[in-house]
Design an enzyme around this catalytic site. Structure first.
Site, PDB file in Angstrom:
ATOM      1  N   CYS A  87      -0.339   2.205   6.558  1.00 54.25           N
ATOM      2  CA  CYS A  87       0.045   0.858   6.965  1.00 54.25           C
ATOM      3  C   CYS A  87       0.286   0.026   5.710  1.00 54.25           C
ATOM      4  CB  CYS A  87      -1.020   0.226   7.845  1.00 54.25           C
ATOM      5  SG  CYS A  87      -2.648   0.086   7.074  1.00 54.25           S
TER       6      CYS A  87
ATOM      7  N   GLY B 236       0.491  -4.085   4.150  1.00 54.97           N
ATOM      8  CA  GLY B 236       0.226  -5.498   4.325  1.00 54.97           C
ATOM      9  C   GLY B 236       1.485  -6.282   4.640  1.00 54.97           C
TER      10      GLY B 236
ATOM     11  N   CYS C   4       0.799  -1.236   0.000  1.00 54.24           N
ATOM     12  CA  CYS C   4       0.000   0.000   0.000  1.00 54.24           C
ATOM     13  C   CYS C   4       0.827   1.279   0.000  1.00 54.24           C
ATOM     14  CB  CYS C   4      -0.945   0.010   1.191  1.00 54.24           C
ATOM     15  SG  CYS C   4      -2.119  -1.366   1.175  1.00 54.24           S
TER      16      CYS C   4
ATOM     17  N   HIS D 204      -9.051   3.667  -2.134  1.00 57.68           N
ATOM     18  CA  HIS D 204      -7.670   3.225  -1.898  1.00 57.68           C
ATOM     19  C   HIS D 204      -7.190   2.340  -3.050  1.00 57.68           C
ATOM     20  CE1 HIS D 204      -4.057   1.778  -0.193  1.00 57.68           C
ATOM     21  NE2 HIS D 204      -4.547   0.795   0.575  1.00 57.68           N
TER      22      HIS D 204
END
Length: 462
Positions: free
Chosen positions: A425, A427, A138, A393
C-alpha cells in the site's frame, strides 16, 4: 511448375493456421488451453531475448531506527555496499551500467540525490554512470526497479540498477512547512494528510478486522522471520555492512559488522501483544506491536535484457513480467494491494490463482489481513519468511528488499514456484504490485490447463 509450388506452399501455410483437433482418447501430452493467457502459454527460452531479467538482488540487514545496528550509519554508507555487491558478485563492469535509480522517501530531495551519487562513487562506479532518485512513498524501491525495466525496454540503455534506501534514524517522518488552507475544501485532499495509523484504524473499522486477527498476524510475522533467520534463509540476500556504534553516554565508537536483521522478536506472543495500548485512537486496535517497524536499510537490483545476460553467461534470478500502480481512497490507503495485485496479474496474462508466492508489505496488520482475505490468498504462500511487522519497513528500501527476498525464496523452491508477486500500500491512497517469474522457468506447459470444449491454444483466442 513454379506457380504450382507457390500454390502448394500457400496451402501448407494455411493448414498451419487452422485449429487443431486433438484425439480425445490420446493420453499423450499435448498443448492445452492456458488460463494464464497467451503471454504465459509459450515456452520461456532464449528466443525471449527481449525479456528484462534480474541477475542479482541484494539488501542490507534491516535494523530498528534510532536503536538498531544502523543508528550511527550515514545513509550513503547503507546504499554503497549493496550497489557494490550487485557488480562484484556478477562480474559486470560498472562502466556498463546505464543508470542507477534509487527509491527513497523521507529525505529532502536534493540532499538525498547527492547522497546517492556519493554512494555510487563509494561503490566504485565511474563518474560516467548517472544516478537519480524516485519517490512514490512506500513503493519507491519497487518503482525504481520498474523504472529501470521500462528504460531497458525502451532502449535507453542495456543494463541498469533499481535500488532503495531509507534511514528513518536520520530522516524521521514529519511534515515540513505549513499546510495549504485550501485542503479544507476537498475531503480526499484532507485524507491525504491523515496519519498512517488512522488509515489503519479506518481499514479495521470499515472492513471488520478485529484486534485479535491483527495481533495474530503480527505474531506469525515474527515467528516466520525468526525461523527464516535461524535456518539461514536470508544469508544469500543480505550483504553485511561494516559500520560503527557510538555509545550515547561516552561517545566512544565501536567498529561492528551488521549481518542480521535486528527487529524481529522470536518470543512474540498473543498475550504480550494484547497488553499493548492502541497508539492512534483511544478505542482503536492498531498498536506498536501490530504495525510495521520504523527501520533503516537499503537494497539493490541489477537488471538487463535476457539476451545480454545469456551472452555474459550470468544466471537469471528472475524475469520482470509486469508492474501496476493504482489509486484508492486515501482514508483507507492500506487496501491498495487488494486492487493492485489482480491488476498486475492481469497485465502479466495471469490470474491471482496462478501466483505461487507473495511478498505483501505489512504496513499494518489491519490492511495486510484485509488484503489477504479479500483476495482469498493461501496463507502458506504469503510472506513465508515474515514481513515488515517483524523485519521492518525502511520506506524507500522496502520494494528492493522484497525483490531480493522473493526471488531468493523462489530459487530455493525451484520448479514448484514459477510466479511471484510483490505488493504494498502507498500513503495518500495508492497500491503497487509487480509480477516476477522464476529465472530458470523454461517449461512450456507447467501452467497449462486441460482442454475442455474447444481446441484453441488459449482462452484469449476468439
Amino acid at each position: 511448375m513454379e506457380m504450382e509450388k507457390v500454390r502448394l506452399r500457400q496451402n501448407v501455410l494455411l493448414n498451419h493456421l487452422k485449429p487443431v483437433t486433438f484425439p480425445k482418447a490420446s493420453t499423450d501430452l499435448v498443448a492445452t488451453v492456458c488460463a494464464a493467457g497467451d503471454s504465459a502459454a509459450y515456452e520461456r527460452t532464449g528466443v525471449f531475448g527481449d525479456d528484462v531479467v534480474i541477475v542479482a538482488a541484494y539488501r542490507t540487514p534491516i535494523c530498528k531506527a534510532k536503536r538498531g545496528g544502523f543508528k550511527d550509519t550515514f545513509p550513503e554508507d547503507l546504499l554503497a555496499p549493496v550497489l557494490k555487491a550487485v557488480i562484484d558478485k556478477t562480474g559486470v563492469s560498472p562502466n556498463e551500467v546505464g543508470d542507477i535509480v534509487v527509491g527513497t522517501v523521507l529525505a529532502p530531495g536534493s540532499q538525498r540525490a547527492s547522497e546517492c551519487r556519493m554512494a555510487a562513487f563509494y561503490a566504485g562506479f565511474p563518474e560516467t554512470v548517472p544516478v537519480r532518485t524516485v519517490n512514490r512513498q512506500c513503493s519507491s524501491g519497487l518503482q525504481a526497479v520498474a523504472d529501470v525495466v521500462a528504460a531497458i525496454k525502451a532502449g535507453f540503455y542495456d543494463i541498469g540498477i533499481g535500488a532503495g534506501l531509507e534511514s528513518m534514524t536520520v530522516n524521521p517522518m514529519a511534515w515540513e512547512g505549513s499546510v495549504n488552507p485550501r485542503v479544507e475544501t476537498q475531503k480526499q485532499a484532507q485524507d491525504c494528510l491523515l496519519p498512517m495509523g488512522i488509515t489503519s484504524e479506518n481499514v479495521a473499522e470499515r472492513y471488520g478486522v478485529s484486534r485479535q486477527e491483527q495481533d495474530k498476524a503480527a505474531v506469525e510475522s515474527h515467528r516466520k522471520a525468526a525461523a527464516a533467520t535461524a535456518a539461514g534463509k536470508f544469508k544469500d540476500e543480505i550483504i553485511p555492512v561494516e559500520t560503527k556504534l557510538v555509545d550515547p553516554k561516552t561517545g566512544d565508537e565501536k567498529p561492528v559488522t551488521i549481518s542480521v536483521d535486528d527487529g524481529f522478536r522470536p518470543n512474540a506472543s498473543l498475550s504480550d501483544l494484547a497488553k499493548l495500548r492502541p497508539v492512534f485512537k483511544k478505542d482503536g486496535s492498531t498498536t506498536a506491536g501490530n504495525s510495521s517497524q520504523v527501520s533503516d536499510g537499503a537494497g539493490a537490483v541489477l537488471l538487463m535484457k535476457r539476451s545480454l545476460a545469456m551472452q555474459k553467461g550470468l544466471p537469471i534470478l528472475g524475469v520482470f513480467r509486469s508492474f501496476v500502480a493504482v489509486g484508492v481512497d486515501p482514508a483507507v490507503m492500506g487496501v491498495g494491494p487488494a486492487f493492485a495485485i489482480p491488476a498486475a496479474a492481469k497485465a502479466a496474462g495471469l490470474e491471482v490463482g496462478d501466483i505461487d508466492l507473495f511478498e505483501i508489505n505489512e504496513a499494518f496488520a489491519s490492511q495486510y489481513t484485509y488484503c489477504s482475505q479479500k483476495l482469498e490468498l493461501d496463507p502458506e504462500k504469503v510472506n513465508v519468511n515474515g514481513g515488515a511487522m517483524a523485519i521492518g519497513h525502511p520506506l524507500g528500501a522496502t520494494g528492493a528488499r522484497c525483490v531480493a527476498t522473493l526471488l531468493h525464496e523462489m530459487k530455493r523452491r525451484g520448479k514448484d514456484c514459477r510466479f511471484g508477486v510483490i505488493s504494498m500500500c502507498i500513503g495518500t491512497g495508492m497500491g503497487a504490485a509487480a509480477v516476477l517469474e522464476r529465472g530458470d522457468s523454461a517449461d512450456p506447459l507447467c501452467n497449462a490447463r486441460p482442454i475442455k470444449d474447444n481446441s484453441l491454444l488459449s482462452k484469449d483466442a476468439k
